[in-house]
Design a protein around this motif. Structure first.
Motif, short mmCIF file in Angstrom:
data_model
loop_
_atom_site.label_atom_id
_atom_site.label_comp_id
_atom_site.label_asym_id
_atom_site.label_seq_id
_atom_site.Cartn_x
_atom_site.Cartn_y
_atom_site.Cartn_z
N GLY A 83 -8.78 -13.71 1.51
CA GLY A 83 -10.20 -13.45 1.45
C GLY A 83 -11.00 -14.38 2.35
O GLY A 83 -11.98 -13.96 2.99
N PRO A 107 -5.50 -9.01 -4.01
CA PRO A 107 -6.67 -9.88 -3.97
C PRO A 107 -6.59 -11.09 -4.89
O PRO A 107 -7.48 -11.95 -4.85
N GLY A 167 -10.68 -13.16 5.86
CA GLY A 167 -11.52 -12.00 6.14
C GLY A 167 -12.97 -12.36 6.38
O GLY A 167 -13.67 -11.66 7.12
N GLY A 184 0.78 -1.23 0.00
CA GLY A 184 0.00 0.00 0.00
C GLY A 184 0.81 1.27 0.00
O GLY A 184 0.27 2.35 0.28
N GLY A 213 -4.39 -14.33 -2.45
CA GLY A 213 -5.59 -13.53 -2.31
C GLY A 213 -6.78 -14.36 -1.87
O GLY A 213 -7.62 -13.90 -1.07
N GLU A 226 -5.50 -7.99 6.53
CA GLU A 226 -6.62 -7.40 5.79
C GLU A 226 -6.16 -6.20 4.98
O GLU A 226 -6.61 -6.00 3.84
N ASP A 227 -5.27 -5.41 5.53
CA ASP A 227 -4.74 -4.27 4.79
C ASP A 227 -3.94 -4.74 3.58
O ASP A 227 -3.98 -4.11 2.52
N THR A 238 0.07 1.02 9.43
CA THR A 238 -1.09 0.30 9.95
C THR A 238 -1.26 0.49 11.45
O THR A 238 -2.38 0.54 11.95
N TYR A 258 -4.52 -7.51 1.98
CA TYR A 258 -5.45 -8.13 1.04
C TYR A 258 -6.03 -7.11 0.06
O TYR A 258 -6.33 -7.44 -1.09
N HIS A 259 -6.17 -5.86 0.47
CA HIS A 259 -6.71 -4.83 -0.41
C HIS A 259 -5.79 -4.59 -1.61
O HIS A 259 -6.26 -4.19 -2.69
N CYS A 260 -4.50 -4.82 -1.45
CA CYS A 260 -3.54 -4.64 -2.55
C CYS A 260 -3.20 -5.95 -3.25
O CYS A 260 -2.56 -5.93 -4.31
#
Length: 442
Positions: A411, A402, A414, A259, A407, A395-396, A384, A398-400
């Motif tokens: 997921g 997926p 989460g 991120g 991924g 989780e942070d 973070t 995973y946003h970058c």
């Protein structure tokens, strides 16, 4: 007879004589031409220039006859050339004395080599001895162990008390007071080595109150502070060439997956238009930070880029082995990418890479990758939250990230499905690791 008639009669006689002479001369010339053409038809024909791989016996005979004829009829050939083989006549290495064009590499006949001829292979290194399986495995193991030692020495320079590197006698190979990134051997110029070892190297692991912060650690904290001072829209540009360029691209991929905005800046392409990657929203207050990776600290391409980029960016960070190099001295920050080998103590013609006899970038690449990963993960944890649990950090991430199996696994975590036990276990980042003996590492 009138005079005019006599003149006409004389003219007829003259014309008759000329006609007879011309007829006889034409017959002689025709006979000579016929004899010349007859002799020419009996000469051997010139072989075709285009040769196939499967030559016939007749062509070979004709070529031999032509070679013999050329040797015997050439007025410039000496007596010593009459015994030369026919192949020498068509050799591109034998210049023709009658014309400079025939000896030209582009116009002269092509020299053909057969597979049976003893032509040396330009890549051949002779016939080296082949190692046995034990020697081969040992050499490969030594390369890996040397690269592992470079990482252990780098960790010891960052946190000498938490991750000490000891020799066989239990003394620290890397001390907190070491000011250079090259720390392969203990060296003392003032003769107080015993007192230093008594106060620091023999101290139990975990006692940090009296330990002075290492230069590598100070430089690392300074770089973290410089990056944290960037505005939110600022980004990290990483530049390098050769193997350092590959390291730069990997660092960019790691930063982006965590991120943190990052991009690769080619040092040569930057001078041909890629400088537009640098943010120019506020020339008076630049936003971006540029990393320059060079193991030697004197790469020419980076040195040419340095004065052009310097007024356009917020901070310049050098990733080198030597904090006193030209590149590091011209930047705002420095990251230690040394290999842990003291270059001044090495014999002549040796390097600080995995193979001391070959300067191929190996250990230096591993060290640069390691310090880049350490910086990226440190910045990600600070962003973070240093005390954030592992679930939030995953989780942070995973946003970058997926996609792929990684991924899919993140997921599921989460959604609370198939949660692995390792993801919920507390981290052991604050625990001190046992000292690593030098004999066990190298």
């Amino acid at each position: 007879m009138p005079p005019i008639d006599k003149t006409l009669e004389s003219s007829r006689t003259l014309l008759s004589s000329l006609s007879s002479f011309a007829s006889d001369r034409s017959q002689d010339m025709a006979q000579q031409a016929y004899e010349f053409l007859s002799q020419t038809s009996t000469r051997p024909q010139m072989p075709r220039r285009r040769r196939s791989s499967a030559s016939t016996a007749g062509d070979a005979t004709g070529l031999q006859q032509l070679s013999t004829l050329s040797l015997s009829s050439s007025p410039l050939s000496s007596s010593s050339d009459s015994s030369a083989p026919p192949s020498l006549i068509f050799s591109s290495t034998s210049p023709s004395p009658s014309s400079s064009l025939s000896s030209s590499p582009s116009l002269g006949p092509t020299k053909r080599f057969s597979h049976s001829a003893a032509v040396p292979d330009p890549l051949s290194l002779g016939a080296p001895l082949q190692p046995n399986s034990v020697e081969l495995a040992k050499y490969a193991s030594d390369i890996i162990r040397n690269e592992a030692y470079a990482l252990l020495a780098l960790a010891a320079r960052l946190a000498p008390a938490a991750y000490p590197l000891l020799d066989d006698d239990g003394a620290h190979v890397v001390r907190a007071t070491d000011s250079s990134s090259s720390a392969g051997t203990d060296s003392s110029d003032d003769g107080c080595e015993d007192s230093d070892d008594a106060a620091y190297a023999k101290s139990p692991v975990g006692v940090e109150s009296h330990v002075e912060e290492s230069r590598t650690n100070q430089a690392f904290r300074n770089v973290v502070t410089l990056i944290q001072s960037m505005p939110r829209h600022g980004k990290i540009l990483i530049s390098g060439i050769g193997k350092s360029g590959i390291v730069a691209r990997k660092m960019v991929a790691t930063f982006c997956s965590l991120g943190i905005q990052a991009a690769f800046l080619h040092p040569v392409e930057a001078l041909h238009g890629d400088l537009g990657l640098i943010c120019s929203c506020s020339p008076a207050s630049p936003c971006d930070t540029v990393f320059l990776i060079s193991h030697s600290g004197a790469t020419a391409e980076l040195m040419r880029l340095l004065p052009i980029v310097r007024p356009r960016v917020r901070s310049l960070i050098a990733v080198t082995r030597d904090p006193d190099s030209v590149l590091a001295s011209s930047c705002h920050g420095w990251l230690d990418a040394g290999t842990g080998v003291n270059r001044s103590g090495l014999p002549k013609a040796t390097t600080d890479e995995a193979d001391s006899a070959l300067p191929a970038p190996t250990s230096s690449v591993v060290s640069a990758l390691a310090i880049g990963d350490a910086l990226a993960l440190t910045l990600s944890r600070l962003r973070t939250g240093w005390d954030a649990d592992s679930k939030r950090r995953r989780e942070d991430f995973y946003h970058c990230h997926p996609g792929g199996q990684l991924g899919i696994q993140l997921g599921r975590e989460g959604r609370g499905v198939d949660m692995p036990s390792s993801a919920t276990s507390p981290t052991a980042g604050n625990k001190l690791q046992p000292a690593v003996r030098l004999a066990a590492a190298v």
